[in-house]
Write a protein that holds these residues in place. Structure first.
Motif, PDB file in Angstrom:
ATOM      1  N   GLY A 161       0.776  -1.231   0.000  1.00 27.29           N
ATOM      2  CA  GLY A 161       0.000   0.000   0.000  1.00 27.29           C
ATOM      3  C   GLY A 161       0.804   1.276   0.000  1.00 27.29           C
ATOM      4  O   GLY A 161       0.396   2.273  -0.606  1.00 27.29           O
ATOM      5  N   ARG A 162       1.963   1.295   0.672  1.00 31.19           N
ATOM      6  CA  ARG A 162       2.730   2.550   0.765  1.00 31.19           C
ATOM      7  C   ARG A 162       3.080   3.126  -0.599  1.00 31.19           C
ATOM      8  O   ARG A 162       2.927   4.339  -0.808  1.00 31.19           O
ATOM      9  CB  ARG A 162       3.990   2.326   1.613  1.00 31.19           C
ATOM     10  N   PRO A 163       3.573   2.331  -1.552  1.00 30.01           N
ATOM     11  CA  PRO A 163       3.869   2.931  -2.872  1.00 30.01           C
ATOM     12  C   PRO A 163       2.640   3.515  -3.556  1.00 30.01           C
ATOM     13  O   PRO A 163       2.756   4.457  -4.350  1.00 30.01           O
ATOM     14  CB  PRO A 163       4.431   1.741  -3.670  1.00 30.01           C
ATOM     15  N   LEU A 164       1.466   2.994  -3.240  1.00 25.13           N
ATOM     16  CA  LEU A 164       0.257   3.489  -3.885  1.00 25.13           C
ATOM     17  C   LEU A 164      -0.122   4.883  -3.405  1.00 25.13           C
ATOM     18  O   LEU A 164      -0.837   5.619  -4.097  1.00 25.13           O
ATOM     19  CB  LEU A 164      -0.918   2.534  -3.631  1.00 25.13           C
ATOM     20  N   LEU A 165       0.349   5.271  -2.225  1.00 25.98           N
ATOM     21  CA  LEU A 165       0.015   6.581  -1.688  1.00 25.98           C
ATOM     22  C   LEU A 165       0.594   7.706  -2.541  1.00 25.98           C
ATOM     23  O   LEU A 165       0.125   8.844  -2.474  1.00 25.98           O
ATOM     24  CB  LEU A 165       0.501   6.711  -0.243  1.00 25.98           C
ATOM     25  N   ASP A 166       1.618   7.398  -3.331  1.00 29.28           N
ATOM     26  CA  ASP A 166       2.210   8.396  -4.230  1.00 29.28           C
ATOM     27  C   ASP A 166       1.648   8.314  -5.640  1.00 29.28           C
ATOM     28  O   ASP A 166       2.107   9.028  -6.536  1.00 29.28           O
ATOM     29  CB  ASP A 166       3.739   8.207  -4.294  1.00 29.28           C
ATOM     30  N   CYS A 167       0.666   7.456  -5.845  1.00 29.81           N
ATOM     31  CA  CYS A 167       0.081   7.258  -7.173  1.00 29.81           C
ATOM     32  C   CYS A 167      -1.209   8.064  -7.331  1.00 29.81           C
ATOM     33  O   CYS A 167      -1.740   8.628  -6.375  1.00 29.81           O
ATOM     34  CB  CYS A 167      -0.207   5.770  -7.406  1.00 29.81           C
ATOM     35  N   ASP A 168      -1.707   8.098  -8.541  1.00 29.09           N
ATOM     36  CA  ASP A 168      -2.923   8.832  -8.863  1.00 29.09           C
ATOM     37  C   ASP A 168      -4.145   7.966  -8.541  1.00 29.09           C
ATOM     38  O   ASP A 168      -4.715   7.310  -9.423  1.00 29.09           O
ATOM     39  CB  ASP A 168      -2.911   9.216 -10.346  1.00 29.09           C
ATOM     40  N   ARG A 172      -6.763   6.086 -11.287  1.00 28.96           N
ATOM     41  CA  ARG A 172      -6.229   4.768 -11.617  1.00 28.96           C
ATOM     42  C   ARG A 172      -6.894   3.696 -10.768  1.00 28.96           C
ATOM     43  O   ARG A 172      -7.308   3.945  -9.627  1.00 28.96           O
ATOM     44  CB  ARG A 172      -4.708   4.724 -11.378  1.00 28.96           C
ATOM     45  N   ASP A 173      -6.971   2.491 -11.296  1.00 29.40           N
ATOM     46  CA  ASP A 173      -7.549   1.371 -10.572  1.00 29.40           C
ATOM     47  C   ASP A 173      -6.503   0.769  -9.631  1.00 29.40           C
ATOM     48  O   ASP A 173      -5.331   0.614 -10.005  1.00 29.40           O
ATOM     49  CB  ASP A 173      -8.025   0.307 -11.568  1.00 29.40           C
ATOM     50  N   VAL A 174      -6.920   0.427  -8.424  1.00 31.13           N
ATOM     51  CA  VAL A 174      -5.990  -0.097  -7.427  1.00 31.13           C
ATOM     52  C   VAL A 174      -5.338  -1.397  -7.898  1.00 31.13           C
ATOM     53  O   VAL A 174      -4.132  -1.604  -7.710  1.00 31.13           O
ATOM     54  CB  VAL A 174      -6.703  -0.303  -6.067  1.00 31.13           C
ATOM     55  N   PHE A 175      -6.092  -2.278  -8.518  1.00 35.61           N
ATOM     56  CA  PHE A 175      -5.510  -3.542  -8.989  1.00 35.61           C
ATOM     57  C   PHE A 175      -4.377  -3.295  -9.971  1.00 35.61           C
ATOM     58  O   PHE A 175      -3.313  -3.910  -9.905  1.00 35.61           O
ATOM     59  CB  PHE A 175      -6.584  -4.406  -9.653  1.00 35.61           C
ATOM     60  N   THR A 176      -4.592  -2.383 -10.906  1.00 37.99           N
ATOM     61  CA  THR A 176      -3.556  -2.063 -11.893  1.00 37.99           C
ATOM     62  C   THR A 176      -2.329  -1.475 -11.213  1.00 37.99           C
ATOM     63  O   THR A 176      -1.182  -1.826 -11.543  1.00 37.99           O
ATOM     64  CB  THR A 176      -4.101  -1.074 -12.935  1.00 37.99           C
ATOM     65  N   LEU A 177      -2.547  -0.595 -10.244  1.00 42.83           N
ATOM     66  CA  LEU A 177      -1.424   0.034  -9.535  1.00 42.83           C
ATOM     67  C   LEU A 177      -0.626  -1.003  -8.743  1.00 42.83           C
ATOM     68  O   LEU A 177       0.605  -0.928  -8.682  1.00 42.83           O
ATOM     69  CB  LEU A 177      -1.942   1.135  -8.613  1.00 42.83           C
ATOM     70  N   THR A 182       4.428  -3.510  -7.865  1.00 46.92           N
ATOM     71  CA  THR A 182       5.072  -4.720  -7.344  1.00 46.92           C
ATOM     72  C   THR A 182       5.774  -5.517  -8.439  1.00 46.92           C
ATOM     73  O   THR A 182       6.671  -6.319  -8.145  1.00 46.92           O
ATOM     74  CB  THR A 182       4.045  -5.656  -6.675  1.00 46.92           C
ATOM     75  N   GLY A 183       5.371  -5.305  -9.684  1.00 47.80           N
ATOM     76  CA  GLY A 183       5.902  -6.125 -10.763  1.00 47.80           C
ATOM     77  C   GLY A 183       5.378  -7.553 -10.729  1.00 47.80           C
ATOM     78  O   GLY A 183       5.909  -8.434 -11.398  1.00 47.80           O
ATOM     79  N   SER A 184       4.329  -7.790  -9.956  1.00 49.28           N
ATOM     80  CA  SER A 184       3.739  -9.125  -9.826  1.00 49.28           C
ATOM     81  C   SER A 184       2.282  -9.084 -10.250  1.00 49.28           C
ATOM     82  O   SER A 184       1.602  -8.058 -10.104  1.00 49.28           O
ATOM     83  CB  SER A 184       3.829  -9.620  -8.380  1.00 49.28           C
ATOM     84  N   ARG A 185       1.789 -10.195 -10.748  1.00 45.45           N
ATOM     85  CA  ARG A 185       0.398 -10.290 -11.141  1.00 45.45           C
ATOM     86  C   ARG A 185      -0.470 -10.684  -9.955  1.00 45.45           C
ATOM     87  O   ARG A 185      -0.038 -11.442  -9.075  1.00 45.45           O
ATOM     88  CB  ARG A 185       0.238 -11.340 -12.246  1.00 45.45           C
ATOM     89  N   LEU A 186      -1.685 -10.150  -9.931  1.00 40.04           N
ATOM     90  CA  LEU A 186      -2.675 -10.660  -9.001  1.00 40.04           C
ATOM     91  C   LEU A 186      -3.142 -12.019  -9.492  1.00 40.04           C
ATOM     92  O   LEU A 186      -3.227 -12.262 -10.703  1.00 40.04           O
ATOM     93  CB  LEU A 186      -3.849  -9.691  -8.892  1.00 40.04           C
ATOM     94  N   GLY A 187      -3.462 -12.891  -8.532  1.00 38.30           N
ATOM     95  CA  GLY A 187      -3.793 -14.251  -8.925  1.00 38.30           C
ATOM     96  C   GLY A 187      -5.238 -14.652  -8.734  1.00 38.30           C
ATOM     97  O   GLY A 187      -5.856 -15.224  -9.626  1.00 38.30           O
ATOM     98  N   SER A 188      -5.795 -14.355  -7.568  1.00 35.14           N
ATOM     99  CA  SER A 188      -7.144 -14.831  -7.274  1.00 35.14           C
ATOM    100  C   SER A 188      -7.771 -13.945  -6.207  1.00 35.14           C
ATOM    101  O   SER A 188      -7.092 -13.122  -5.580  1.00 35.14           O
ATOM    102  CB  SER A 188      -7.116 -16.286  -6.782  1.00 35.14           C
ATOM    103  N   ALA A 189      -9.066 -14.136  -6.018  1.00 31.48           N
ATOM    104  CA  ALA A 189      -9.777 -13.385  -4.978  1.00 31.48           C
ATOM    105  C   ALA A 189     -10.929 -14.206  -4.450  1.00 31.48           C
ATOM    106  O   ALA A 189     -11.571 -14.959  -5.192  1.00 31.48           O
ATOM    107  CB  ALA A 189     -10.284 -12.049  -5.514  1.00 31.48           C
TER     108      ALA A 189
END
Length: 257
Positions: A161-168, A172-177, A182-189
């Motif tokens: 979450g911390r890097p997202l605080l500097d994002c738009d 922007r969508d949180v999943f994309t951010l 992270t350079g990693s893909r989301l996998g499941s929910a």
């Protein structure tokens, strides 16, 4: 053939209210599937012919849909769909903004974006964080086509979450951010949907009466390696939103004694 009787063994006649409810269900399905692209319903006689019922039953069914806020009826104009419901598929992991692409302009008003020291135990347990760990909390009021749609509350693991605080976060969508930072893909929910009524604060934010119907979508999202990183609750106006999925029937497991 008119649906005037139930298919049970004794085939007792349906009550007037039951007939209206069944026709209302059918009409709602036709409306939310996008069948009436011009936003207008046929007249009562035409609907009765298509649905195999009487004009009186159609009239009562339309009254139920009007009470739901799905349609409005005006003399000399006809029956108009007030707001087409926006669909969210449950068969693919997408953020709400990703799902709503093509429906109209999506806006996000950021109401909170901060690190919370010693996050609540329920949050740290859900995200598999050490007891007393920090977490990042986001709250956004989402609008679609100029009207409020949902209030989204999100808890994130601190390193996510911390890097997202500097994002738009407003555009922007949180999943994309998460995937970008992270350079990693989301996998499941894991997703659970509840039907609730709006308490005064949510009703105020969404511009609806207190007690109006809401969907609460609780979602725990994991990275591809299985680590839980995003726990959120989306409080969505039920009068503007529908959930849908395509299910396939596999082999039926054998019954056990």
């Amino acid at each position: 053939m008119r649906d005037e009787q139930s298919p049970g063994r004794e085939r007792q006649p349906l009550s007037r209210a039951e007939r209206a409810r069944r026709i209302a269900d059918t009409l709602r399905q036709r409306i939310t599937s996008g069948l009436y692209e011009d936003g207008m319903l046929p007249d009562e006689r035409a609907l009765g012919h298509v649905l195999g019922t009487t004009r009186n039953t159609v009239r009562e069914a339309l009254g139920l849909l009007s009470d739901e806020g799905l349609i409005t009826r005006r003399r000399g104009i006809g029956t108009q769909i007030v707001t087409a419901k926006y669909g969210h598929g449950l068969d693919r992991l997408t953020g709400l903004a990703e799902t709503l692409v093509g429906y109209g302009p999506v806006t996000n008003t950021v109401r909170a974006a901060r690190v919370v020291p010693h996050a609540p135990k329920a949050v740290t347990e859900r995200l598999h964080l050490p007891d007393g760990s920090d977490a990042v909390y986001l709250e956004r009021l989402r609008g679609l086509d100029g009207r409020p749609l949902s209030v989204d509350s999100t808890w994130l693991a601190p390193d996510i979450g911390r890097p997202l605080l500097d994002c738009d976060l407003a555009h922007r969508d949180v999943f994309t951010l998460i995937e970008e930072t992270t350079g990693s893909r989301l996998g499941s929910a894991e997703v659970t949907v509840h039907a609730v009524t709006a308490e005064p604060d949510t009703a105020r934010l969404l511009g609806i009466p207190t007690g109006a119907a809401l969907f609460v979508i609780d979602r725990l999202t994991r990275l591809a390696d299985g680590r839980p990183v995003d726990s959120e609750s989306l409080r969505v106006r039920a009068d503007r939103f529908a959930l849908h999925t395509l299910l396939h029937r596999g082999a039926v497991p054998p019954r056990t004694a």
